[in-house]
Design an enzyme around this catalytic site. Structure first.
Site, PDB file in Angstrom:
ATOM      1  CG  PHE A  15      -1.551   1.259   1.567  1.00  0.00           C
ATOM      2  CD1 PHE A  15      -2.646   1.694   0.895  1.00  0.00           C
ATOM      3  CD2 PHE A  15      -1.155   2.198   2.232  1.00  0.00           C
ATOM      4  CE1 PHE A  15      -3.538   2.916   1.180  1.00  0.00           C
ATOM      5  CE2 PHE A  15      -1.701   3.507   2.555  1.00  0.00           C
ATOM      6  CZ  PHE A  15      -2.848   3.995   2.073  1.00  0.00           C
ATOM      7  CE  LYS A  64       4.091  -2.669  11.806  1.00  0.00           C
ATOM      8  NZ  LYS A  64       2.906  -2.551  11.988  1.00  0.00           N
ATOM      9  CG  ASN A  85       3.960   2.800  11.676  1.00  0.00           C
ATOM     10  OD1 ASN A  85       4.329   3.138  12.784  1.00  0.00           O
ATOM     11  ND2 ASN A  85       3.117   2.912  10.905  1.00  0.00           N
ATOM     12  CG  ASP A 104       0.288   1.179  12.651  1.00  0.00           C
ATOM     13  OD1 ASP A 104      -0.070   1.659  11.427  1.00  0.00           O
ATOM     14  OD2 ASP A 104       0.800   0.044  12.884  1.00  0.00           O
ATOM     15  N   GLY A 127      -8.317 -10.120  19.044  1.00  0.00           N
ATOM     16  CA  GLY A 127      -6.618 -10.445  18.780  1.00  0.00           C
ATOM     17  C   GLY A 127      -5.573  -9.808  19.696  1.00  0.00           C
ATOM     18  CB  ALA A 131      -2.614  -4.651  14.611  1.00  0.00           C
ATOM     19  CG  LEU A 206      -6.669  -2.650  12.659  1.00  0.00           C
ATOM     20  CD1 LEU A 206      -8.122  -2.325  13.708  1.00  0.00           C
ATOM     21  CD2 LEU A 206      -5.553  -3.048  13.665  1.00  0.00           C
ATOM     22  CE1 TYR A 208      -5.606  -1.962   1.186  1.00  0.00           C
ATOM     23  CE2 TYR A 208      -4.516  -2.585   3.191  1.00  0.00           C
ATOM     24  CZ  TYR A 208      -4.543  -2.256   1.987  1.00  0.00           C
ATOM     25  OH  TYR A 208      -3.169  -2.634   0.973  1.00  0.00           O
ATOM     26  N   GLY A 229     -10.087  -0.633   7.458  1.00  0.00           N
ATOM     27  CA  GLY A 229      -8.673  -0.041   7.739  1.00  0.00           C
ATOM     28  C   GLY A 229      -8.071   0.868   6.821  1.00  0.00           C
TER      29      GLY A 229
END
Length: 247
Positions: A15, A64, A85, A104, A127, A131, A206, A208, A229
């Site tokens: 992206f 990360k 990030n 984020d 989760g 993230a 989150l 997309y 997201g």
């Protein structure tokens, strides 16, 4: 030519690269390039940040966290989450100075705010990966209490099997931070009792791609507000650009 880029491994569709190259074209920015740097070993990062043309990078899985020893400073949210990030690179007389950020948090928080109603006081986070840590930080900043839902029981979280009508009538925000429902398993969805979702609920995924996951479809079919997201990514990308170009 100044350089920006994304480090991670493996790197497939990005992206970030598409977004920034389209931004540069649209805004007639001609002195910067953005590319992908697939590095399996984080030690390879040193060759990148020592290149004086680099002034910023994005960071994705699996780096990360393991990039942290290379950084001289962390922003407050990156310090709290212990994951970055976005890295700003400043070249000084004594060598590169690297500061890490977690944008984020900004992207999620700013995309969530316009959707919040007075009854959105409690959230379930589906989760417990990286993230989810950014989401937790943002919810704390917004004064929204939350419970993490995962497959394994701990002292502080819930399991999917514990979710029932009583809990879903107390927690009106449900945020999917798990990869369930992503390509190629598009029919999958987190195992929650969707029958107890109603028009007071806000479901945020989150993910997309696809734009409307099965999780979001299930929520919409029961009258819930839904959000994917994509805007989070756009806001995060613009925040990165702002960080890289601050004086």
């Amino acid at each position: 030519m100044k350089k920006l880029g994304l480090i991670g491994f493996p790197l497939g569709h990005s992206f970030s690269k598409k977004y920034y190259l389209e931004k540069f074209d649209k805004e007639h920015i001609t002195d910067v390039n953005y590319d992908l740097y697939s590095i399996a070993d984080i030690q390879e990062f040193e060759k990148i940040f020592k290149d004086s043309d680099f002034y910023g990078v994005n960071v994705t899985i699996p780096h990360k966290i393991n990039v942290l020893p290379y950084l001289q400073e962390l922003s407050p949210e990156a310090q709290a989450i212990q994951a970055v990030n976005c890295i700003q690179i400043k070249h000084t007389a004594s060598g590169p100075f690297l500061k890490g950020f977690n944008t984020d948090v900004f992207g999620f928080m700013e995309s969530l705010k316009p959707l919040l109603d007075d009854h959105h006081k409690k959230a379930l986070i589906l989760g417990n990966g990286g993230a989810a840590k950014a989401v937790e930080y943002a919810l704390n900043a917004l004064d929204i209490s939350y419970k993490v839902v995962s497959r394994s029981k701990t002292e502080t979280n819930l399991t999917y099997s514990e979710l029932d009508a009583h809990i879903l009538n107390e927690y009106y925000i449900i945020i999917n931070c798990s990869p369930v429902g992503t390509f190629p398993n598009l029919e999958d969805a987190p195992d929650i009792p969707y029958d107890h979702i109603g028009n007071k609920h806000l479901l945020y995924d989150l993910v997309y791609n696809p734009p409307e996951t099965t999780f979001l479809k299930n929520g919409k079919n029961n009258g819930a507000k839904i959000k994917n997201g994509l805007e989070m990514l756009v806001l995060q990308a613009e925040k990165n650009w702002e960080i890289w170009n601050e004086l």
